[in-house]
Each structure stands twice: as structure tokens, then as C-alpha cells.
Scaffold this active site. Sequence first.
Site, PDB file in Angstrom:
ATOM      1  N   MET A 112      49.254  53.355  -0.518  1.00 16.22           N
ATOM      2  CA  MET A 112      50.118  54.756  -0.847  1.00 16.22           C
ATOM      3  C   MET A 112      49.483  54.886  -2.261  1.00 16.22           C
ATOM      4  SD  MET A 112      51.627  54.598   1.456  1.00 16.22           S
ATOM      5  CE  MET A 112      52.343  56.074   1.073  1.00 16.22           C
ATOM      6  N   GLU A 113      49.026  54.667  -2.843  1.00 18.30           N
ATOM      7  CA  GLU A 113      48.526  54.999  -4.441  1.00 18.30           C
ATOM      8  C   GLU A 113      48.044  56.178  -4.457  1.00 18.30           C
ATOM      9  OE1 GLU A 113      49.877  51.834  -4.407  1.00 18.30           O
ATOM     10  OE2 GLU A 113      51.383  52.187  -5.440  1.00 18.30           O
ATOM     11  N   ASP A 127      47.218  74.932  -7.343  1.00 19.91           N
ATOM     12  CA  ASP A 127      48.014  75.217  -8.578  1.00 19.91           C
ATOM     13  C   ASP A 127      47.356  76.173  -9.809  1.00 19.91           C
ATOM     14  OD1 ASP A 127      50.589  75.688 -10.208  1.00 19.91           O
ATOM     15  OD2 ASP A 127      50.350  74.590 -11.402  1.00 19.91           O
TER      16      ASP A 127
END
Lengths: 273, 153
Positions: A112-113, A127
Site C-alpha cells: 500500500m505504501e 500539478d
Amino acid sequence: MTLTHLNARGEAHMVDVADKQETRREATASGRIHMLPQTLALLVEGGLPKGDVLATARIAGIQAAKRTPELIPLCHALALSKVTVDFDLDHDNACVKVKATCRLNGRTGVEMEALTAVSVACLTLYDMCKAVDKGMTIDAIQLEEKSGGRSGDFSRASERAALPTESPAVSDESGVSDATVTASKAGDVPSVRVRFLAELRERVGQESLTVPVASLANADILSVKRALRERDDRYAALDEPRILMAHNQTLASDATRVEAGDEVAFFPPVTGG
Amino acid sequence: MTWEVRVQEPAFDVGIEQARWFGTRHDVGAIVSFTGLVRDFNERPDVEALTLEHFPGMTEKALADIARQASERWQLEGIGIIHRVGRLLPGDVIVLVSVASAHRRDAFEACDFVMDYLKTRAPFWKKEHTASGDYWVSERQSDRDDADRWEQQ
């Protein structure tokens, strides 16, 4: 096979790992962000307004890996011993491939990390580049490898070789078999990317979309207009004689040929200076 | 020939840019510069601001192509083009075109040519904000006629 995050009553719970043996755990995940070739060129040159894109995305990915339990509800807080985030610039496919590896000696896995690190690194790339390219897409975020722990080791490449008929969510990493490469191509619908600019963008109410090549009567811009017209009447605006078009950023006409991966832009007459 | 084209949001100083481009050249006998400013009247009176949009990538390519065409038509030592995008106020500089040549005639004509082509071929769009509302600026036939002059020569 059971879902370990559900208890006997089917409720979500955090798995008790106190009695599990500490082992060395490692997981690698990958993902991609697709962008215009010129956005990738700007990224390489360092010409983007927010500065060093890759260094920022790398730090973002590492920070995200450390904060995974704050985001994923039933995930344990882990003292990670290593987090790496690497980028591979793929000019042929106009994308950045992101790869993250997490490691620790502990009682739970770190996939998950690794997946969170890849996701946040991709979001940060978006971004950092969005000032020049809002149509970027993020895809193929996936676990590549995981080792250590009771559930055993996992490797996407070997898994796929064993299960050649499974859904085509596979990576582009080298080392995969021919069968998986074919499956990957079948999964992406070959398309032309369409952009609208300025007043025309406001009139059709959207900035970009894709048109599958298979939906075109002929492989030219006129057919792209026809296919859009069939989708919705608002694209009738593209037929106005004053509307200009560009194919891969060069002025074009109705007869200009298009193929999968091309960009077609529509815009009103120019008014700069 | 030295040349540069730039599309940017920040304001810039015309004198500094020109000195940077041509300040150290001793083969330049003439520099003709055009500076375009935001007017407070256009299609409607009381223009309060305008927003300039471009097509990243294609705009830079179009400007470079215009500079190349000018250098093929006239004997030039250099061309610099800076065009701003984003929100601008009346009095702000929108565009700078500087053309350097050994002799003035080439510089005058090439600068005129670059501006005519920039206004009709480079992907920029203006939206004006006025007291009575916002609107996209329409293209002008007079701009097209100006650009057509160069085709007939």
C-alpha cells in the site's frame, strides 16, 4: 481466499499483527502519466513554471509513502526502512513511468505504501505540469512485486505468464512475455485526442476528449468532425467556416490524415498582438 | 542571425530585453522595435482588463516560423519576440517585436511583417473584460488585409 480486512460479521477491522513474525518485506509498484510530447520536452528542459518537476514529485512520493496510514483507513503505521521513487521518461509514448519501492523489517506488507507513493508522485507530476497541459492522464497504477510475509511473494510478470487470459491491466516494463504485451495493446483503444481552445472551448463546454479511430469513416479530420457531430449537436460549431484546425500543432484542413495518438485542435481565428 | 521567441506571463522590460539581444553587436546598424500595449477601449469602451490565451507548443512554433520567414525575406542580424499571456491591464505591454539589421529599411519592413503575421497566424486569443461584461475579441478584416500585403509582393 478471504478478505482479511473484514471480520466474521463482515465488518471492517484492522488486522492484529502482534503475533506475526517479523520478516523483511519489500514491494514495488508502478504507474504512468501520459502528456503531450511538448510537455515532456519542457519537463526535460526544466522549462515548466513550477520548477524542478521530477525532484518535487520524488519528494512527494516519499512523503506520501510515510503517510499512507493517514489515507488508507485500515492500514498499519509502519517504520519504513527504505523508500525510493524513480522516473523513466518515455519519449516514444509521451509519458513518464513512475516506480516506487518500499522496504522494512516488520509484520505487514508494504504494497500500500508503494502504491500510494506512485499515486502521489503521479498527482504531483500533474500539478507541476498542468499550467501547460491539462489533458494529462494517469493510468496503470499497479503492484509489480512483493516479497516477504505469509501470503508469499508476488511478481506481476510471472503471474501474467501463468494466467494469460486475465484482464489486460499489465505494465509496459521490459521482461514481460509477448502475450502480455499484446493484451496491453488490446486494452488501450487507439484514439485521436481532440482539443478545443478559447471561445470554442467555452461554447462546446469542454477542453479535450478522445475519439476512437475505429469510429472514423475515413482517417481524416473531416471524419473526426462527423464522429463528434453524431455524439452531440453542440459539435456542429466545428463546421463553421471560420473555425481553424491544427494537426499535431500544425495548421491543417478537413482532408488532413490522422492516426492513433495524433492530436487535433479546433479554435477560432487568432486575435493576439 | 540571433533570434528568440518567448511566451510568458510575467511583465518584462523592453530596454533590458533589447540590450540582451543586441547590446553587444557591432554589426547592427538599425533596430526597429514594436511594443503593443493594452488599450482601455476596443470593441466596447471601458475595457478594465483582458485575458490572453495561447496554445502551448503550437504558439511558440508559429512565432519561430514567422521569425524564420522574415529572415528569409530580409537581410537581418536578429529577431526577438516576446508575447505575454494571462490577465493584463490597460497600459500593460502585451507584445515586443525587435528586429536588428545592418540597415534601417530591412529592419522597418521585417518588423511590420512579423507583427502582421503574428496577428493573423500565431495562436493567441484575447478576452476583454469591461464594465458591461466579458467577450472574446473578434478577428478583424483589416488585420487580414495587412497580412495579405506581403503575399502580393
